[in-house]
Design an enzyme around this catalytic site. Structure first.
Site, PDB file in Angstrom:
ATOM      1  N   HIS A  64      -3.442   0.985  16.106  1.00 41.52           N
ATOM      2  CA  HIS A  64      -2.642   1.507  14.980  1.00 41.52           C
ATOM      3  C   HIS A  64      -1.312   2.137  15.420  1.00 41.52           C
ATOM      4  O   HIS A  64      -0.914   3.181  14.898  1.00 41.52           O
ATOM      5  CB  HIS A  64      -3.465   2.514  14.165  1.00 41.52           C
TER       6      HIS A  64
ATOM      7  N   ASP B 146      -6.147  -3.752   1.390  1.00 43.48           N
ATOM      8  CA  ASP B 146      -4.935  -3.603   0.577  1.00 43.48           C
ATOM      9  C   ASP B 146      -4.205  -4.928   0.388  1.00 43.48           C
ATOM     10  O   ASP B 146      -3.133  -4.965  -0.203  1.00 43.48           O
ATOM     11  CB  ASP B 146      -4.005  -2.521   1.152  1.00 43.48           C
TER      12      ASP B 146
ATOM     13  N   HIS C  15      -3.287 -10.184   9.188  1.00 42.47           N
ATOM     14  CA  HIS C  15      -3.808  -8.972   8.565  1.00 42.47           C
ATOM     15  C   HIS C  15      -4.674  -9.367   7.360  1.00 42.47           C
ATOM     16  O   HIS C  15      -4.306 -10.262   6.612  1.00 42.47           O
ATOM     17  CB  HIS C  15      -2.598  -8.158   8.105  1.00 42.47           C
TER      18      HIS C  15
ATOM     19  N   ARG D 119     -14.149  -6.333  15.208  1.00 42.04           N
ATOM     20  CA  ARG D 119     -13.265  -5.235  15.596  1.00 42.04           C
ATOM     21  C   ARG D 119     -14.100  -3.967  15.666  1.00 42.04           C
ATOM     22  O   ARG D 119     -14.859  -3.685  14.727  1.00 42.04           O
ATOM     23  CB  ARG D 119     -12.152  -5.072  14.543  1.00 42.04           C
TER      24      ARG D 119
ATOM     25  N   GLU E 193      -8.374 -11.598   9.848  1.00 42.90           N
ATOM     26  CA  GLU E 193      -9.096 -10.342   9.598  1.00 42.90           C
ATOM     27  C   GLU E 193      -9.802 -10.413   8.245  1.00 42.90           C
ATOM     28  O   GLU E 193      -9.256 -10.946   7.283  1.00 42.90           O
ATOM     29  CB  GLU E 193      -8.100  -9.170   9.604  1.00 42.90           C
TER      30      GLU E 193
ATOM     31  N   ASP F 160      -8.090  -1.972  17.378  1.00 36.77           N
ATOM     32  CA  ASP F 160      -6.799  -1.675  16.737  1.00 36.77           C
ATOM     33  C   ASP F 160      -6.349  -0.280  17.163  1.00 36.77           C
ATOM     34  O   ASP F 160      -7.057   0.699  16.924  1.00 36.77           O
ATOM     35  CB  ASP F 160      -6.977  -1.744  15.211  1.00 36.77           C
TER      36      ASP F 160
ATOM     37  N   TRP G  39       7.121   8.343  18.752  1.00 36.24           N
ATOM     38  CA  TRP G  39       7.505   7.170  19.519  1.00 36.24           C
ATOM     39  C   TRP G  39       7.380   5.934  18.661  1.00 36.24           C
ATOM     40  O   TRP G  39       6.951   6.041  17.517  1.00 36.24           O
ATOM     41  CB  TRP G  39       6.678   7.007  20.801  1.00 36.24           C
TER      42      TRP G  39
ATOM     43  N   HIS H  29     -15.099  -5.543  10.567  1.00 37.56           N
ATOM     44  CA  HIS H  29     -14.858  -4.207  11.118  1.00 37.56           C
ATOM     45  C   HIS H  29     -16.178  -3.488  11.368  1.00 37.56           C
ATOM     46  O   HIS H  29     -16.894  -3.165  10.434  1.00 37.56           O
ATOM     47  CB  HIS H  29     -14.072  -3.348  10.124  1.00 37.56           C
TER      48      HIS H  29
ATOM     49  N   ASN I 192       0.811  -1.218   0.000  1.00 37.92           N
ATOM     50  CA  ASN I 192       0.000   0.000   0.000  1.00 37.92           C
ATOM     51  C   ASN I 192       0.850   1.277   0.000  1.00 37.92           C
ATOM     52  O   ASN I 192       1.655   1.487   0.904  1.00 37.92           O
ATOM     53  CB  ASN I 192      -0.905  -0.033   1.239  1.00 37.92           C
TER      54      ASN I 192
ATOM     55  N   ARG J 106       0.470 -11.142  13.591  1.00 38.40           N
ATOM     56  CA  ARG J 106      -0.346 -10.661  12.473  1.00 38.40           C
ATOM     57  C   ARG J 106       0.392 -10.554  11.143  1.00 38.40           C
ATOM     58  O   ARG J 106      -0.168 -10.104  10.148  1.00 38.40           O
ATOM     59  CB  ARG J 106      -0.930  -9.290  12.829  1.00 38.40           C
TER      60      ARG J 106
ATOM     61  N   GLU K 200      -4.762  -4.594  19.222  1.00 33.69           N
ATOM     62  CA  GLU K 200      -3.817  -4.756  18.114  1.00 33.69           C
ATOM     63  C   GLU K 200      -2.915  -3.531  17.995  1.00 33.69           C
ATOM     64  O   GLU K 200      -3.376  -2.404  18.177  1.00 33.69           O
ATOM     65  CB  GLU K 200      -4.668  -4.928  16.850  1.00 33.69           C
TER      66      GLU K 200
ATOM     67  N   TYR L  38      -8.344   7.590  12.192  1.00 26.22           N
ATOM     68  CA  TYR L  38      -7.916   6.535  11.291  1.00 26.22           C
ATOM     69  C   TYR L  38      -8.622   5.227  11.633  1.00 26.22           C
ATOM     70  O   TYR L  38      -8.825   4.903  12.797  1.00 26.22           O
ATOM     71  CB  TYR L  38      -6.396   6.332  11.378  1.00 26.22           C
TER      72      TYR L  38
ATOM     73  N   GLU M 157       1.299  -6.571  11.544  1.00 26.69           N
ATOM     74  CA  GLU M 157       0.886  -6.381  10.143  1.00 26.69           C
ATOM     75  C   GLU M 157       1.959  -5.651   9.334  1.00 26.69           C
ATOM     76  O   GLU M 157       1.959  -5.745   8.117  1.00 26.69           O
ATOM     77  CB  GLU M 157      -0.476  -5.680  10.054  1.00 26.69           C
TER      78      GLU M 157
HETATM   79  O1  EZ4 Z   1      -3.989   0.166   8.449  1.00 22.09           O
HETATM   80  O2  EZ4 Z   1      -4.220  -2.152   5.759  1.00 22.09           O
HETATM   81  O3  EZ4 Z   1      -5.897  -4.065  10.776  1.00 22.09           O
HETATM   82  N1  EZ4 Z   1      -5.945  -3.440   9.784  1.00 22.09           N
HETATM   83  C1  EZ4 Z   1      -5.343  -2.288   9.575  1.00 22.09           C
HETATM   84  C2  EZ4 Z   1      -5.418  -1.728   8.192  1.00 22.09           C
HETATM   85  C3  EZ4 Z   1      -4.103  -1.080   7.821  1.00 22.09           C
HETATM   86  C4  EZ4 Z   1      -3.990  -0.918   6.357  1.00 22.09           C
HETATM   87  C5  EZ4 Z   1      -2.606  -0.433   5.980  1.00 22.09           C
HETATM   88  O4  EZ4 Z   1      -2.441  -0.535   4.635  1.00 22.09           O
HETATM   89  O5  EZ4 Z   1      -4.741  -1.738  10.473  1.00 22.09           O
HETATM   90  O6  EZ4 Z   1      -6.472  -0.843   8.057  1.00 22.09           O
HETATM   91 CO    CO Z   2      -4.261  -3.069  12.043  1.00 18.28          CO
END
Ligand code: EZ4
Ligand code: CO
Length: 404
Positions: free
Chosen positions: A214, A318, A314, A147, A341, A212, A404, A122, A37, A285, A238, A159, A264
């Site tokens: 992130h 993408d 993951h 999730r 996932e 998640d 960080w 999701h 991605n 993952r 996650e 996000y 991931e």
């Molecule tokens: O941020 O696939 O768990 N899934 C994720 C995704 C990722 C994207 C990154 O390309 O965190 O949404």
């Molecule tokens: Co993720």
């Protein structure tokens, strides 16, 4: 038997995918996913300019030797571009071997350990109410694991949430140059436990719940969040904190019993060696397309099994249906499977990549078809050329990248 021809196919039926097709002198072909991605064309060049010429004429049945040749032979080991390129070749070779044997890849790996691969969907919402609605919808669709992500009040965009209800399929990458979004950890930490309190209140303790982060937290913040979420009996949290420094997870473990999933963005066993052997995580993952293909991910999974770490690959949009087909084959076999996932692709993407795997009542299942069980419609793919797109970038209130 020889590799006669190899090509990449780049297509954007809504989002970009890079696919490798390896054709043998006997006419059998195999497909591999090479999608990275936001850096798609780097992998395409790596493959076309530096890998394909070395593979013409080789015996495609020697999957292990070709893997080692590309990994050790290059001198420059690991890295996302390299490992995605190797993964694509590896997947295509397993696909070919399955077709040669007249068996699905899961049979070659050792056969079925289970009937279906449990997936999590999701449930996203701009606010708590929308997120709870989305959880209800997933339960109606049969999901056993969900999730949950919600917009954070005070942040213009969060996000992983998407544009909200009824706005179609969520796609994290956006067309054009990378969009920039604000991030504020204190707002997020205040709001997230409340989200899960409401979800458990609404649906009880039946469904598995996941979340998640992130990579947005420091280890001690992750410890705090883990503690706050403990009453809601999470399946996992996650990417609680970045893991370039694997020891960071020790600190989280000292503070909470919440199960931890990460990986991931990992691309080799070395990224998770300490996390696994010190039992600092519960789910790994790293996935087939970004971690060197079936050949390498199998090594990670076997290593993880020794430490009671299970897979939780993951499976965002993408990763193309080619990778998802490989993941279903892998997940049907791997003894220490945890969960997979599932972020559904658009109907157009599914049309470009006709595949055998399908969703059934909370699981992905597939028939006994040779190879990976996925194809690509090249004519349709050609109608959707590459479009520049990137994942969003997070900045703190003072305008700096989070550090960080
Ligand atoms: O941020 O696939 O768990 N899934 C994720 C995704 C990722 C994207 C990154 O390309 O965190 O949404
Ligand atoms: Co993720």
């Amino acid at each position: 038997m020889k590799i006669e021809r190899i090509q990449t196919i780049v297509t954007c039926p809504g989002r970009n995918f890079v696919t490798v097709r390896i054709v043998t002198d006997e006419g059998i072909w195999g497909l591999g996913d090479a999608t990275l991605n936001g850096r798609e064309l780097a992998v395409k060049s790596y493959l076309e300019d530096h890998v394909f010429p070395c593979l013409i004429g080789r015996d495609p049945r020697n999957i292990e030797d070709i893997w080692q040749y590309l990994y050790r032979g290059a001198y420059w080991r690991r890295g996302p571009v390299t490992m995605t390129a190797i993964a694509a070749i590896d997947m295509a070779l397993w696909d070919i071997k399955g077709k040669l044997a007249g068996m699905p890849v899961y049979q070659l790996l050792g056969g079925k350990s289970r009937n279906g691969v449990m997936v999590y969907g999701h449930a996203n919402g701009r606010d708590h109410e929308e997120a709870v609605d989305a959880v209800h919808k997933h339960i109606e669709e049969g999901f056993k694991a969900i999730r949950v992500q919600s917009g954070v009040p005070g942040l213009a965009k969060t996000y992983g949430v998407g544009k909200g209800k009824g706005k179609g399929f969520y796609e994290p990458a956006e067309k054009g140059l990378p969009p920039e979004e604000p991030w504020d950890t204190s707002l997020y930490l205040r709001h997230t436990p409340e989200l899960f309190r409401k979800v458990r209140e609404a649906v009880g303790f039946g469904p598995h719940l996941l979340h998640d982060a992130h990579h947005r937290l420091t280890p001690i913040e992750a410890g705090r969040l883990g503690k706050d979420l403990e009453p809601y009996r999470m399946f996992w949290i996650e990417d609680a904190t970045p893991a370039e420094n694997q020891a960071a997870f020790r600190l989280i473990r000292q503070h909470t019993t919440i199960p931890l999933a990460v990986g991931e963005i990992f691309n080799s066993i070395w990224d998770c060696k300490d996390l696994i052997s010190e039992q600092l995580i519960d789910f790994i993952r790293s996935t087939i397309v970004h971690a060197g293909g079936i050949t390498h991910v199998r090594r990670i999974a076997d290593f993880a099994a020794m430490y009671q770490v299970r897979t939780g690959f993951h499976g965002a949009t993408d990763l193309s249906p080619v990778c998802m087909a490989a993941a279903v084959n892998f997940g049907l076999w791997v003894p220490n499977f945890g969960i997979q996932e599932l972020m559904p692709h658009t109907p157009l993407t599914d049309e470009v990549f006709p595949h055998n795997y399908r969703y059934e009542d909370g699981f992905l299942v597939m028939d006994e078809v040779p190879g990976l069980g996925v194809e690509i419609d090249e004519e349709l793919a050609a109608k959707y050329p590459y479009e520049r797109a990137y994942l969003p970038i997070a900045r703190l209130r003072d305008g700096s990248m989070w550090n960080w």
